[in-house]
Design an enzyme around this catalytic site. Structure first.
Site, PDB file in Angstrom:
ATOM      1  N   ASP A 179      -2.154  34.261 -33.219  1.00  0.00           N
ATOM      2  CA  ASP A 179      -0.704  34.157 -33.409  1.00  0.00           C
ATOM      3  C   ASP A 179      -0.439  33.556 -34.793  1.00  0.00           C
ATOM      4  O   ASP A 179      -1.366  33.252 -35.528  1.00  0.00           O
ATOM      5  CB  ASP A 179      -0.092  33.321 -32.289  1.00  0.00           C
ATOM      6  CG  ASP A 179      -0.605  31.894 -32.289  1.00  0.00           C
ATOM      7  OD1 ASP A 179      -1.462  31.566 -33.144  1.00  0.00           O
ATOM      8  OD2 ASP A 179      -0.165  31.112 -31.456  1.00  0.00           O
ATOM      9  N   ASP A 353      -0.274  38.795 -23.213  1.00  0.00           N
ATOM     10  CA  ASP A 353      -1.106  37.592 -23.237  1.00  0.00           C
ATOM     11  C   ASP A 353      -0.380  36.497 -22.502  1.00  0.00           C
ATOM     12  O   ASP A 353       0.850  36.494 -22.440  1.00  0.00           O
ATOM     13  CB  ASP A 353      -1.357  37.120 -24.671  1.00  0.00           C
ATOM     14  CG  ASP A 353      -0.177  36.315 -25.191  1.00  0.00           C
ATOM     15  OD1 ASP A 353       0.861  36.926 -25.496  1.00  0.00           O
ATOM     16  OD2 ASP A 353      -0.273  35.073 -25.251  1.00  0.00           O
ATOM     17  N   CYS A 391     -12.495  41.276  -4.032  1.00  0.00           N
ATOM     18  CA  CYS A 391     -12.753  41.036  -5.454  1.00  0.00           C
ATOM     19  C   CYS A 391     -14.254  41.131  -5.732  1.00  0.00           C
ATOM     20  O   CYS A 391     -15.080  40.694  -4.940  1.00  0.00           O
ATOM     21  CB  CYS A 391     -12.227  39.656  -5.848  1.00  0.00           C
ATOM     22  SG  CYS A 391     -12.546  39.225  -7.561  1.00  0.00           S
ATOM     23  N   CYS A 393     -15.742  39.860  -8.501  1.00  0.00           N
ATOM     24  CA  CYS A 393     -16.125  38.935  -9.571  1.00  0.00           C
ATOM     25  C   CYS A 393     -17.301  38.055  -9.134  1.00  0.00           C
ATOM     26  O   CYS A 393     -17.594  37.936  -7.946  1.00  0.00           O
ATOM     27  CB  CYS A 393     -14.932  38.078  -9.985  1.00  0.00           C
ATOM     28  SG  CYS A 393     -14.699  36.593  -9.017  1.00  0.00           S
ATOM     29  N   CYS A 396     -16.403  35.426  -6.348  1.00  0.00           N
ATOM     30  CA  CYS A 396     -16.225  35.939  -4.991  1.00  0.00           C
ATOM     31  C   CYS A 396     -17.518  36.530  -4.442  1.00  0.00           C
ATOM     32  O   CYS A 396     -17.710  36.605  -3.234  1.00  0.00           O
ATOM     33  CB  CYS A 396     -15.110  36.984  -4.965  1.00  0.00           C
ATOM     34  SG  CYS A 396     -13.496  36.258  -5.319  1.00  0.00           S
ATOM     35  N   HIS A 421     -12.617  33.951 -11.759  1.00  0.00           N
ATOM     36  CA  HIS A 421     -11.945  34.839 -10.809  1.00  0.00           C
ATOM     37  C   HIS A 421     -10.579  35.292 -11.335  1.00  0.00           C
ATOM     38  O   HIS A 421     -10.235  36.470 -11.254  1.00  0.00           O
ATOM     39  CB  HIS A 421     -11.773  34.160  -9.447  1.00  0.00           C
ATOM     40  CG  HIS A 421     -10.833  34.901  -8.558  1.00  0.00           C
ATOM     41  ND1 HIS A 421     -11.226  35.987  -7.805  1.00  0.00           N
ATOM     42  CD2 HIS A 421      -9.492  34.774  -8.360  1.00  0.00           C
ATOM     43  CE1 HIS A 421     -10.184  36.480  -7.165  1.00  0.00           C
ATOM     44  NE2 HIS A 421      -9.113  35.758  -7.489  1.00  0.00           N
TER      45      HIS A 421
END
Ligand SMILES: [Zn+2]
Ligand SMILES: [Zn+2]
Lengths: 476, 413
Positions: A179, A353, A391, A393, A396, A421
């Protein structure tokens, strides 16, 4: 690297690599009328206008064929076009939703390709909240953010430049967006003052007065070496009304020109303009009108998601995408709640974002398709299923809600598990959105998503219902 | 559990392998060695992915009742033991009473109970409760309940004698319950040797404990800060002569490399690896050299190491001093590392050193970023376990003196 990561990546890449046959796209092309919001432009794989001649990086001169124009009034615009033709960004529109304004694109940036719509996690200080760069890459993240204000203060642009830019400093091999530093300055530093020169403020570290001008912001971002830099804009509260809004809009345009002129690496770093104009339709339009005349590689929609009414918010978003060129990426700043993401994709935004998924993880809040789950609450002490049984990930894959609940009392690794996660949730959500756009079933996706997120229809937020209706999706 | 010694150097330092670990007996652990220190089954700061960037991790993870006790209800309902509860799959689980990284308050021990401190405060354990916990945790091996409250300075002879008596009584009671519990059938018990700093009590505790059917011994009350190394060496030497040669000896609360070396020479087999965690918590990185061949030594470190407090070399630390930096580490928060683009330790193969520079770690530390803890923990754990590897190699090659000179540097102690 590791089994779970590998497994997760395989699943993710399976999601990204759905076949889009050339034939299928052609059929859609002929079947569908051009969207009414689509500005004129060729449809095709690479819709970025081809440069008249091949412009090599070493000669930043006008192409020969343009020499005749050198002394004409067209001079400046031609120069800008020639420069942008070599800008380090390519947007390929992979698919456009026939109903809404949503689109799926491949955004080619210097460090890697990015599949849009994309959520970009925020790594403020050059690190993603306790997650290693390998873990982040393993989650399929193709682009993340760094904050110019924080990094400019510590460790400072000189040091980062010595470390081969922010990529080298944090050892991140994919894309970075930075930014301008303006937003943080105005929101974090109490004693900041905006003049035509820039934003003046006192350093919270040594009390020294510092001026962040458009040139300074770009100078720092050039040192950071991000793939996408943001212009310095005149940030005001999104709920502000009156002449200050207009002043900020005009000043942001002037600052954009100064930023464009200050960019030392136009061949390596993309500079995005930020559309301002508060919640005023006329000012937004005026800003869009002016800024889209500048040949920047991409546009951000700014000045929103700062506490304004959601009804105002979505109208400004859709107004902006209506007037932004189809062939350039649109980045909606500071938006990251799952519902907002899905709605704003429908309104035509490509990039998002937000600190929300990583910040909320610290408090034990895990994102799930039906909202969120407060892992620290006692109701999870004996709940032995993963955060989200569907999930994929690494968290999980291995850990239960009960274990995470217990671990929150002992070690910070609990936060890391939830952060992983949550990032996975956001990235997977965007991949599912993308896949549904590519497969031509985004409106159905929205219906399913909303049904899962809210227990009943009367709990749908009114603004989301209205916003989706505006792009021809009537929620069931 | 079976200890196979391949050699005993100078009559005391033992080199070997602890075999037959785990339910199916397929795991082993080299000695001298150390366990993997965890908090609730998690190596502090690390997820399974970051943990397994490290190869050659010890096959045994240590969990402590101080972290687990408050979750007894959940574990009871879960039924399948702590290992599965924590998502650990392929590790041997050793369950001890206290967390060596956090000294616990004194004054709460009674003749029938000991107390552990979890996040929710004190939990008082009777033998019944202690054994109920073991049944839900289902470790492969655990430390018997013991009264180790002899470490404060000037503990009276009477109190020390009481701690020996109580610990023996607790052990007998634990064994009684243990042998009646089917779910603990293949689980091993370590007896705890107490005795404070009184030689006769140490000998009595060792002899009596050795008479019981235990698989090995925990040496308690000798931790860093409660006595100097000379006395510790003397007590351990005396105790280990009383203990059967074929059973492992685990020393609790000692982790500094210089102390580890001395204690190995006194006959200790196993250590807890809380030291790299403590180093991580103070934002430091282990950097001491343990490579015997000179070309692998790290010459650059000598100038840096001398910044650590000289007073810490004497071994007469108070417990509070454990938070202070030792001469085995560098303080990456120091301004001098701001623009130091070298890895933490040149030649270190850990994820941190292969991917990041001191300047980045310095930045993460001054900005209080959580990744600092992750990267330091990876490096410190790797470095510490590699030190144990070097220690075993030195024993095998009869090069302990060389290793000591390398690790202790120029110090004349
Ligand atoms: Zn998950
Ligand atoms: Zn290392």
């Amino acid at each position: 690297m590791l089994f779970t990561l590998i497994l997760f990546r395989v699943l993710l890449s399976a999601l990204t690599k759905y076949p889009v046959s050339r034939k299928g796209r052609k059929t859609r092309k002929t079947k569908l009328p051009l969207h009414k919001h689509t500005p004129s432009g060729k449809r095709g794989d690479d819709i970025r206008p081809k440069p008249p001649l091949h412009v090599t990086c070493s000669t930043w001169l006008l192409p020969e064929s343009c020499e005749a124009d050198v002394n004409t009034s067209e001079n400046i615009m031609s120069l800008k076009k020639a420069l942008s033709a070599a800008s380090p960004l390519t947007l390929r529109i992979v698919a456009e939703c026939p109903v809404t304004k949503a689109r799926a694109c491949d955004l080619i940036l210097p460090h890697s390709a990015v599949s849009t719509p994309v959520f970009m996690p925020v790594g403020t200080q050059g690190t993603m909240k306790g997650i290693t760069v390998d873990q982040l890459e393993g989650l399929g993240c193709q682009i993340c953010l760094g904050n110019t204000y924080h990094l400019g203060m510590r460790p400072g642009p000189d040091l980062i430049e010595k470390a081969n830019g922010l990529h080298g400093f944090m050892n991140w091999k994919r894309n970075l967006l930075t930014d301008s530093g303006g937003f943080q300055m105005v929101s974090l530093v109490k004693l900041s003052e905006v003049t035509e020169e820039g934003v003046k403020f006192k350093s919270p570290y040594d009390g020294k007065e510092i001026l962040l001008s458009p040139e300074k912001s770009i100078d720092i971002q050039n040192s950071l070496g991000s793939d996408i830099m943001m212009q310095l804009d005149d940030v005001i509260s999104s709920t502000l009304k009156g002449p200050r809004v207009e002043e900020a809009m005009h000043r942001s345009i002037r600052w954009l020109d100064r930023c464009i002129a200050a960019n030392k690496n136009p061949d390596k770093q993309n500079l995005f303009a930020i559309i301002q104009g508060g919640l005023n339709v006329e000012l937004r339009k005026a800003c869009l009108d002016e800024m889209t005349q500048r040949d920047v590689p991409g546009f951000a929609i700014g000045g929103l998601s700062g506490g304004e009414e959601k009804n105002d918010f979505w109208r400004m978003v859709t107004l902006s995408t209506d007037h932004l060129p189809r062939e350039k990426p649109r980045y909606l700043m500071g938006v990251g709640y799952p519902v907002d993401l899905v709605v704003c994709v429908a309104l035509g935004c490509d990039m998002f974002d937000c600190v929300f998924p990583t910040r909320t993880a610290r408090f034990g809040s895990a994102l799930v398709p039906w909202g969120s789950l407060q892992i620290k609450h006692n109701q999870y002490a004996k709940d032995f299923q993963p955060i989200d049984p569907d999930c994929q990930c690494p968290t999980c894959f291995r850990h239960s809600r009960a274990y995470l609940h217990a671990l929150f009392k002992s070690d910070t690794a609990a936060t890391h598990h939830v952060t992983i996660h949550n990032i996975a949730y956001q990235l997977t959500l965007m991949l599912s959105v993308r896949r549904s756009i590519v497969e031509g079933r985004f409106p159905e996706f929205i219906q399913t998503f909303m049904k899962r997120m809210f227990p009943s229809r009367d709990q749908y937020p009114g603004w989301a219902v209205d916003a989706l209706a505006s792009v021809n999706v009537t929620l069931e | 559990m079976k200890l196979q010694l391949s050699c005993v150097v100078q009559g005391r330092s033992r080199l070997g392998v602890l075999k037959g670990l785990g339910r199916t007996g397929q795991h082993s652990l080299e000695v001298p060695g150390c366990l993997l220190h965890t908090q609730l089954g998690t190596v502090p700061h690390l997820t399974q992915d970051t943990l397994h960037t490290m190869s050659n991790l010890p096959s045994v993870s240590q969990v402590t009742l101080s972290h687990i006790a408050e979750h007894q209800e959940a574990l009871e309902e879960f039924k399948d033991g702590f290992r599965k509860f924590a998502g650990l799959h392929d590790t041997v689980l050793y369950c001890s009473l206290h967390d060596p990284a956090t000294p616990c308050p004194t004054g709460h021990t009674t003749s029938k109970t000991v107390s552990v401190w979890g996040s929710g405060g004190r939990i008082e354990l009777t033998v019944a409760k202690f054994m109920a916990l073991q049944k839900t945790v289902q470790p492969d091996w655990y430390q018997s309940m013991a009264d180790g409250e002899t470490w404060p300075k000037n503990t009276s002879r009477k109190r020390v004698r009481k701690s020996v008596d109580r610990s023996l009584a607790h052990l007998d009671e634990c064994l009684l319950v243990h042998h009646k519990s089917q779910e603990l059938e293949s689980v091993e018990v370590f007896g705890v040797v107490e005795g404070g700093d009184i030689l006769e009590e140490r000998l009595r505790s060792a002899r009596e404990t050795a008479k019981r059917p235990v698989a090995g011994f925990c040496l308690d009350g000798l931790q860093t800060g409660c006595m100097d190394q000379a006395l510790r060496t003397q007590l351990i030497t005396a105790v280990t002569t009383e203990l059967p040669e074929d059973k492992p000896r685990l020393l609790q609360g000692v982790g500094r490399p210089d102390e580890v070396l001395a204690c190995v020479e006194a006959g200790v087999d196993l250590f807890e690896s809380f030291f790299p965690f403590q180093v991580t918590e103070r934002g430091c990185a282990l950097s001491f050299s343990f490579h015997i061949s000179p070309e692998l030594a790290v010459p650059a470190l000598d100038e840096e190491r001398d910044t650590a407090g000289e007073a810490l070399q004497n071994g007469d630390l108070s417990l509070d001093d454990q938070t202070q930096m030792t001469s085995f580490e560098i303080n990456l928060k120091d301004e001098r590392y701001r623009d130091d683009f070298r890895p933490v330790v040149e030649g270190c193969g850990c994820y941190c050193c292969k991917n990041h520079q001191r300047a980045y770690l310095h930045h993460l530390l001054v900005t209080n970023e959580m990744l600092a803890g992750v990267l330091l923990m990876i490096h410190n754990t790797t470095h510490y376990h590699a030190f144990f590897g070097a220690l075993r190699e030195a024993l095998a090659n009869d090069e302990m003196d060389l290793l000591k000179r390398r690790v202790l540097g120029e110090r004349k102690d």
